[in-house]
Write an enzyme that holds these catalytic residues in place. Sequence first.
Site, PDB file in Angstrom:
ATOM      1  N   SER A 104       0.792  -0.948   0.189  1.00  0.00           N
ATOM      2  CA  SER A 104       0.007   0.164  -0.004  1.00  0.00           C
ATOM      3  C   SER A 104       0.931   1.343  -0.146  1.00  0.00           C
ATOM      4  O   SER A 104       1.871   1.446   0.831  1.00  0.00           O
ATOM      5  CB  SER A 104      -0.740  -0.050   1.132  1.00  0.00           C
ATOM      6  OG  SER A 104      -1.718   1.288   1.262  1.00  0.00           O
ATOM      7  N   LYS A 121      -1.175  -1.026  -4.394  1.00  0.00           N
ATOM      8  CA  LYS A 121      -2.295  -0.139  -3.982  1.00  0.00           C
ATOM      9  C   LYS A 121      -1.854   1.154  -3.708  1.00  0.00           C
ATOM     10  O   LYS A 121      -0.898   1.393  -3.182  1.00  0.00           O
ATOM     11  CB  LYS A 121      -2.711  -0.911  -2.644  1.00  0.00           C
ATOM     12  CG  LYS A 121      -3.727  -0.047  -1.889  1.00  0.00           C
ATOM     13  CD  LYS A 121      -4.477  -0.542  -0.714  1.00  0.00           C
ATOM     14  CE  LYS A 121      -4.756   0.082   0.545  1.00  0.00           C
ATOM     15  NZ  LYS A 121      -5.544  -0.580   1.625  1.00  0.00           N
ATOM     16  N   LYS A 181      -2.966   5.185  -2.808  1.00  0.00           N
ATOM     17  CA  LYS A 181      -4.126   5.829  -2.245  1.00  0.00           C
ATOM     18  C   LYS A 181      -4.563   7.231  -3.022  1.00  0.00           C
ATOM     19  O   LYS A 181      -3.732   7.640  -3.710  1.00  0.00           O
ATOM     20  CB  LYS A 181      -3.495   6.502  -0.782  1.00  0.00           C
ATOM     21  CG  LYS A 181      -3.229   5.583   0.354  1.00  0.00           C
ATOM     22  CD  LYS A 181      -4.558   4.804   1.073  1.00  0.00           C
ATOM     23  CE  LYS A 181      -3.958   3.930   1.924  1.00  0.00           C
ATOM     24  NZ  LYS A 181      -5.307   3.460   2.728  1.00  0.00           N
ATOM     25  N   ASP A 225      -7.212   2.925  -3.283  1.00  0.00           N
ATOM     26  CA  ASP A 225      -7.919   2.950  -2.084  1.00  0.00           C
ATOM     27  C   ASP A 225      -8.291   4.389  -1.468  1.00  0.00           C
ATOM     28  O   ASP A 225      -7.474   5.692  -1.404  1.00  0.00           O
ATOM     29  CB  ASP A 225      -7.206   2.622  -0.728  1.00  0.00           C
ATOM     30  CG  ASP A 225      -7.842   2.461   0.659  1.00  0.00           C
ATOM     31  OD1 ASP A 225      -9.109   2.963   0.754  1.00  0.00           O
ATOM     32  OD2 ASP A 225      -7.286   2.009   1.393  1.00  0.00           O
ATOM     33  N   GLU A 276     -11.159   0.420  -3.324  1.00  0.00           N
ATOM     34  CA  GLU A 276     -11.557   0.267  -2.059  1.00  0.00           C
ATOM     35  C   GLU A 276     -12.203   1.695  -1.457  1.00  0.00           C
ATOM     36  O   GLU A 276     -11.446   2.639  -1.496  1.00  0.00           O
ATOM     37  CB  GLU A 276     -10.048  -0.115  -1.540  1.00  0.00           C
ATOM     38  CG  GLU A 276     -10.046  -0.409  -0.038  1.00  0.00           C
ATOM     39  CD  GLU A 276      -8.927  -0.963   0.612  1.00  0.00           C
ATOM     40  OE1 GLU A 276      -7.710  -0.885  -0.062  1.00  0.00           O
ATOM     41  OE2 GLU A 276      -8.581  -0.969   1.958  1.00  0.00           O
ATOM     42  N   ASP A 334     -13.696  -1.658   2.778  1.00  0.00           N
ATOM     43  CA  ASP A 334     -12.905  -1.749   4.015  1.00  0.00           C
ATOM     44  C   ASP A 334     -13.587  -1.292   5.376  1.00  0.00           C
ATOM     45  O   ASP A 334     -14.098  -2.201   5.916  1.00  0.00           O
ATOM     46  CB  ASP A 334     -11.444  -1.069   3.765  1.00  0.00           C
ATOM     47  CG  ASP A 334     -10.383  -0.983   4.985  1.00  0.00           C
ATOM     48  OD1 ASP A 334     -10.809  -1.370   6.233  1.00  0.00           O
ATOM     49  OD2 ASP A 334      -9.450  -0.402   4.618  1.00  0.00           O
ATOM     50  N   LYS A 336      -9.633  -6.928   8.006  1.00  0.00           N
ATOM     51  CA  LYS A 336      -8.851  -6.297   8.879  1.00  0.00           C
ATOM     52  C   LYS A 336      -9.039  -6.825  10.214  1.00  0.00           C
ATOM     53  O   LYS A 336     -10.294  -6.816  10.562  1.00  0.00           O
ATOM     54  CB  LYS A 336      -8.635  -4.559   8.940  1.00  0.00           C
ATOM     55  CG  LYS A 336      -8.122  -4.219   7.759  1.00  0.00           C
ATOM     56  CD  LYS A 336      -7.727  -2.661   7.901  1.00  0.00           C
ATOM     57  CE  LYS A 336      -7.242  -1.973   6.720  1.00  0.00           C
ATOM     58  NZ  LYS A 336      -7.212  -0.592   6.712  1.00  0.00           N
ATOM     59  N   GLY A 373      -3.934  -3.837   6.212  1.00  0.00           N
ATOM     60  CA  GLY A 373      -3.121  -3.677   7.553  1.00  0.00           C
ATOM     61  C   GLY A 373      -3.420  -2.309   7.853  1.00  0.00           C
ATOM     62  O   GLY A 373      -4.152  -1.234   7.508  1.00  0.00           O
TER      63      GLY A 373
HETATM   64  O1  OSB Z   1      -7.246   1.967   4.528  1.00  0.00           O
HETATM   65  O2  OSB Z   1      -6.137   0.265   4.403  1.00  0.00           O
HETATM   66  C1  OSB Z   1      -6.332   1.490   4.737  1.00  0.00           C
HETATM   67  C2  OSB Z   1      -3.191   2.397   6.985  1.00  0.00           C
HETATM   68  C3  OSB Z   1      -3.890   3.158   7.951  1.00  0.00           C
HETATM   69  C4  OSB Z   1      -5.288   3.180   7.936  1.00  0.00           C
HETATM   70  C5  OSB Z   1      -5.881   2.702   6.761  1.00  0.00           C
HETATM   71  C6  OSB Z   1      -5.454   1.973   5.589  1.00  0.00           C
HETATM   72  C7  OSB Z   1      -4.004   1.906   5.780  1.00  0.00           C
HETATM   73  C8  OSB Z   1      -3.178   1.190   4.818  1.00  0.00           C
HETATM   74  C9  OSB Z   1      -2.004   0.674   4.971  1.00  0.00           C
HETATM   75  O3  OSB Z   1      -3.669   1.084   3.386  1.00  0.00           O
HETATM   76  C10 OSB Z   1      -2.036  -0.893   5.044  1.00  0.00           C
HETATM   77  C11 OSB Z   1      -0.475  -1.196   5.628  1.00  0.00           C
HETATM   78  O4  OSB Z   1       0.268  -1.701   4.943  1.00  0.00           O
HETATM   79  O5  OSB Z   1      -0.360  -1.568   6.751  1.00  0.00           O
HETATM   80 MG    MG Z   2      -8.509   1.065   3.052  1.00  0.00          MG
END
Ligand code: OSB
Ligand code: MG
Length: 375
Positions: free
Chosen positions: A141, A167, A169, A194, A219, A244, A268, A296
């Site tokens: 991510s 992924k 953001k 995402d 996402e 999510d 998660k 994560g």
């Molecule tokens: O939306 O998946 C998410 C991190 C913090 C809060 C929300 C998210 C995330 C990540 C990072 O996308 C995922 C990771 O590598 O831990």
């Molecule tokens: Mg997410």
Amino acid sequence: MIMKPIQPKKITLRKLQMKLKQPFTTSFGTQTEKEFCILEVEDKNGNIGWGESGALTFPGYNEETTITNQHILEDFLIPSILGNSYDHPDQFNQQISYIRRNRMAKSTVETAIWDLYAKNNGVPLYKVLGGEKKDIKVGVSIGIKDSIKELLETIEEKMDKGFHKIKVKIKPGKDVEVIREIRKVFPDIPLMADANSAYTLKDIDLLKQLDQFNLLMIEQPLEHDDIIHHSKLQKQIETPICLDESICSYEDAKNAIELGSCKIINIKIGRVGGHSESIKIHNLCKEHNIPVWCGGMLEAGIGRAHNIAITSLSQFLIPGDTGPSQQYWHEDIIQPEVEVKNGIVQLPSGNGIGYTVDKEKVKKYTVYEKQFTVS
Ligand code: OSB
Ligand code: MG
């Protein structure tokens, strides 16, 4: 196999503060460090189970924070488990169902109980969870970057390392054009976006434009607690929606699947309250042919180890955000650290989470500690 019950006798709650290697930016904010709760649960046989909360210090992802976790753990969850006996970790959920929501706090205890249960019975955690896979494909991510150049360089570096899914953001103003630029350079990579709830149905024309880029999924485009609008959106876009934030329980997953609000679910462990609920959602998705993957919360080693264990289950068909320790931390609190080779992480064969928690490192990052024993 007859499994032995567990009896938590001593619990240590710690808050740790660790600096992230790089800032991580999502549509709801930037993080430069993590402050989070971990739990050490010891039973009468001297076995130790570990849990970690994914909650952030601000309620931007969901409503929980590190401080609300601490409150719920100290004042409700820890007192209610000390001295009890559990034949199976599922019993913990039934016992604390009187506490509403606070699922990340619950998960901190619940995952520690699962780890303890596995260790007390001399088996790896992934096996007691019902996992089979030993080699797990991993994705990455990538947070929002200041420049396209920086983003493209990061993607290139991650692809070179062999990650199986990228992924990125997105947020309003950094969406369609960003994805277009990525696709110009990397037309075929397994790519997803995402949004962390940054859009509403009013943005439907913009979201439709993403259909041209052959994304694996988008996402959580809409409201963090919505399944109705997502159902309307999914009927009008081709890109599969992955939920999510909106899926906090088995019931949420059931409703979302019934309404057609998503085609994929990001599980998660913390968001849904632990391994037991994750398994229920996993099994439901398997019945309905909905692929799942493990997201994560920028976890340190303990949370990371639990994430890796759950991805061993068969319906985790899409590479998750279960990256190596080195991706996030200068040093992790487990031994060995999580390693990813050619985009694959291997399930450790040891009992419980299968990684050893490094007490020296834990001490180094601890900013608060409290012990609870059976009185
Ligand atoms: O939306 O998946 C998410 C991190 C913090 C809060 C929300 C998210 C995330 C990540 C990072 O996308 C995922 C990771 O590598 O831990
Ligand atoms: Mg997410």
